[in-house]
Write an enzyme that holds these catalytic residues in place. Structure first.
Site, PDB file in Angstrom:
ATOM      1  N   GLU A 102      28.109  49.499  46.059  1.00  0.00           N
ATOM      2  CA  GLU A 102      29.468  49.027  46.358  1.00  0.00           C
ATOM      3  C   GLU A 102      30.530  50.015  45.910  1.00  0.00           C
ATOM      4  O   GLU A 102      31.504  50.274  46.625  1.00  0.00           O
ATOM      5  CB  GLU A 102      29.710  47.664  45.703  1.00  0.00           C
ATOM      6  CG  GLU A 102      28.987  46.501  46.375  1.00  0.00           C
ATOM      7  CD  GLU A 102      27.525  46.385  45.986  1.00  0.00           C
ATOM      8  OE1 GLU A 102      27.071  47.159  45.117  1.00  0.00           O
ATOM      9  OE2 GLU A 102      26.829  45.525  46.555  1.00  0.00           O
ATOM     10  N   HIS A 107      27.459  33.660  43.014  1.00  0.00           N
ATOM     11  CA  HIS A 107      27.740  33.821  44.447  1.00  0.00           C
ATOM     12  C   HIS A 107      28.837  32.880  44.943  1.00  0.00           C
ATOM     13  O   HIS A 107      28.968  32.677  46.139  1.00  0.00           O
ATOM     14  CB  HIS A 107      26.490  33.533  45.273  1.00  0.00           C
ATOM     15  CG  HIS A 107      25.534  34.677  45.378  1.00  0.00           C
ATOM     16  ND1 HIS A 107      24.833  35.172  44.315  1.00  0.00           N
ATOM     17  CD2 HIS A 107      25.150  35.432  46.445  1.00  0.00           C
ATOM     18  CE1 HIS A 107      24.053  36.164  44.712  1.00  0.00           C
ATOM     19  NE2 HIS A 107      24.224  36.345  46.004  1.00  0.00           N
TER      20      HIS A 107
END
Ligand SMILES: Cc1ncc(C[n+]2csc(CCOP(=O)(O)OP(=O)(O)O)c2C)c(N)n1
Lengths: 329, 332
Positions: B67, B136
């Site tokens: 990322e 999440h």
């Protein structure tokens, strides 16, 4: 290599088979339970990779720490996390090993030094380095065993952690479960160096590629590495070559690989090869297999019944453990 | 889109974003999309499905799980003259790229004395409601809204999902687009005409005279449901969709508050040190003498979001908790 391979007798064969079958049958049942709505969220199954978890755990002591990923049911079972507590966790019930709050991706059992169940790719690797640091500074012989997928090796956290562990000679056993795909991305589409163990070698960490479909090969490699780590040799790295038989999570159309490829890996799966080999050597029979499978199913049945009967955590407990409870420790 | 302007096609939020991506890729050769599994896999939420076949690997780029590297590369490519759209699977993973977003994207223009604007667009999913547990399910758009130098938008409707991307690409600044996971399957109609969405102004979704519900993203629908449930009690709630979280549309917020004299902020983020706190402070600073009641807030319980449904539901703002906060304000 230190630690000579343990002798292969009927008892050991049946033990390993039993351990792998427990995982296989557990995972198959989970898939069914997901379809029926008892398990929700993401569910990443371990089918095909059982030999890795089972093999590695043979080399670990109760005091060693284990850090895993969201694909950790097999690791947890092989580590000795009770199946009832695991299944209850997947149901989200209070009797689950994380009080039902974590679900499939967050299995914690600190009494067995099982530190998750981490669902951010790579996030557990520095954690293992820290656990190893603590163990070293506290003067123990324990190690931290850290599982991650080959997708994780592209993360900064992987690279930073390997360097740190090597630099400080920390007792970490790094284990990359190379199942060739990170979700839909094939290894050669995400890594310039596809021999993952060579990356570790770049940090001057002794590293080995191992057939992750062969439970005994995994066990021997892990025993050897663990012995050297305990002797103060610093971290080691195992690349365990394996394959996941099912989708990444419960649903994906698997457009990224062919049916033939999956079939060819299934044919050399950890249970098939093992059974064939030891039947030929006369160390086990088809009856043994069927009996162990039946026993595994009974254990899974009991775990499902346990999870179904278990209670939900009352809503008024939602705010408990946001901070550690004083006086509890 | 095949529908005629007369007959708007039924489509989804997901498809609306895909159409926006397709339009952008067709319109400008400098535009490309990159992120984890955006190509072969079709995107973790299937947003980019089919785009690889249409635009090829150069422009629909699968990235490794890195990322920080690919967001940073997006920032670099933007400075280098391209118009990258970077997809981060969810805002939870964007934390691995926080350094690039906060220390690079947000600073470079100002720190270079205006020489280095960063026209990058970063899209990510946000929010809870799918029983994915604490790593999440969080909403970090409010955090990002703290940072000067970047712009934060949260499309809640199909038109905004379709229209905001183009506006973001036209913008010379870094724009972060937060797509709530609960919205991807939402169906609706979209006309053939290019929706005109801007990325600075809030939009009134329901007019009312008694209380202003200030919200954005998927909470919009909870607020609309709450407003509907309040109407029979004689409480007419107005629902303002903030749409842009940085900059905040102060004028629209103050206009609603001055009209209704009461406000409840509904945010899936946590309450402490949050976007809802910021909005409340601005109302206090600017509308203090217009208020008939203290500003109310309905936010996510200050705990990591748990996996089981009953606890997840209890942790999140719900239509009922919004309605009861309003009822309490009116002593009903
Ligand atoms: C930082 C981060 N980025 C993306 C994801 C989404 N994601 C979850 S699993 C996964 C693939 C990981 O593959 P690998 O490490 O090979 O493990 P495997 O699933 O094959 O066991 C991705 C991209 C995530 N959880 N965390």
């Amino acid at each position: 290599m230190s630690a000579a391979p343990a002798e292969i007798g009927r008892e050991r064969v049946l033990e390993r088979l039993k351990a792998m079958l427990r995982i296989r049958r557990f995972e198959d049942r989970c898939a069914e339970l997901y379809g029926k709505g008892f398990i929700r969220g993401y569910l990443h199954l371990y089918n095909g990779e059982e030999a890795v978890g089972v093999g590695v755990m043979q080399a670990l002591e109760p005091d060693d720490a284990v850090v895993s990923t969201y694909r950790e049911h097999g690791h947890a079972l092989a580590r000795g996390v009770p199946m009832n507590a695991l299944m209850a966790e997947l149901f989200g019930k209070l009797a689950g090993c994380s009080r039902g709050r974590g679900g499939s991706m967050h299995i914690f059992d600190v009494s067995r030094r099982f530190y998750g169940g981490n669902a951010i790719v790579g996030v557990g690797i520095p954690l293992a380095v820290g656990l190893a640091l603590a163990q070293k500074l506290r003067g123990t012989r324990s190690l931290a065993a850290c599982f991650f997928g080959e997708g994780a090796v592209a993360e900064g956290e992987f690279n930073e952690s390997l360097n740190l562990a090597a630099l400080w000679k920390l007792p970490v056993l790094f284990m990359c479960e190379n199942n060739l795909y990170a979700m839909g991305t094939a290894l050669d589409r995400s890594e310039s160096q596809t021999d993952i163990h060579l990356k570790a070698a770049g940090y001057r960490i002794p590293s080995f590629a191992v057939d992750g479909m062969d439970v005994l090969a995994v066990e021997d490699a892990a025993r050897g590495a663990a012995a050297r780590i305990r002797a103060g040799g610093g971290p080691e790295f195992l690349e365990l070559k394996t394959y996941r038989f099912r989708a990444h999570s419960m649903f994906d159309s698997q457009l990224y690989r062919t049916k033939e490829e999956v079939e060819s890996w299934r044919r050399r799966g950890p249970l098939i090869g093992f059974t064939q080999k030891f039947k030929e050597r006369g160390l086990m029979s088809e009856d043994d297999y069927l009996r162990l499978e039946r026993e595994a199913d009974q254990e899974v049945d009991a775990a499902v019944a346990f999870a179904q009967a278990a209670d939900w955590e009352p809503v008024d407990q939602l705010m408990r453990f946001v901070y550690a409870e004083r006086g509890a420790a | 889109m095949s529908a005629s302007a007369l007959q708007p096609a039924a489509t989804t939020y997901r498809d609306a974003i895909r159409e926006a991506l397709r339009d952008a890729l067709r319109a400008d050769p400098r535009v490309f999309l990159m992120g984890e599994d955006v190509g072969r896999y079709g995107g973790s939420y299937a947003v980019s499905k089919g785009l690889l076949e249409e635009f090829g690997e150069e422009r629909i780029r699968d990235t490794p799980l890195s990322e920080s590297a690919f967001v940073g590369a997006g920032i670099g490519a933007a400075i280098g003259g391209l118009r990258p759209i970077v997809e981060i699977m969810t805002c939870n993973f964007s934390l691995l790229a926080l350094d690039q977003i906060v220390n690079n994207a947000a600073t470079l223009c100002h720190m270079s004395g205006g020489q280095c604007p960063v026209p990058v667009v970063i899209r990510m999913a946000t929010g809870a409601g799918r029983q994915l547990a604490a790593q999440h399910s969080h909403s970090f758009e409010g955090w990002y809204a703290h940072i000067p130098g970047i712009r934060i938008v949260a499309p809640a409707t199909l038109e905004d999902a379709r229209g905001m991307l183009a506006a973001a690409l036209r913008c010379p600044d870094p724009v972060l687009i937060f797509e709530h996971v609960a919205l991807y399957n939402m169906e609706g109609a979209l006309s053939d005409e290019w929706p005109q969405a801007d990325i600075e102004r809030a939009k009134l979704r329901r007019a009312g005279r008694d209380v202003a519900l200030l919200t954005y993203g998927a909470s919009l629908y909870k607020c609309l449901a709450a407003a509907a449930s309040l109407a029979p009690l004689g409480i007419e709630a107005e629902v303002l969709d903030l749409r842009s979280l940085r900059p905040l549309d102060d004028a629209a917020i103050f206009a609603s508050v001055r009209k209704t004299r009461r406000a409840v902020i509904v945010d899936e983020g946590w309450r402490s040190g949050s976007l809802s706190a910021e909005i409340s402070a601005r109302i206090m600073e600017q509308c203090f003498y217009d208020l008939d009641a203290p500003v109310g807030r309905v936010c996510t319980a200050e705990a990591p979001i748990p996996y089981p449904k009953h606890l997840e539901d209890a942790a999140l703002p719900q239509a009922e908790t919004v309605a009861s906060a309003v009822r309490a304000m009116f002593g009903k």
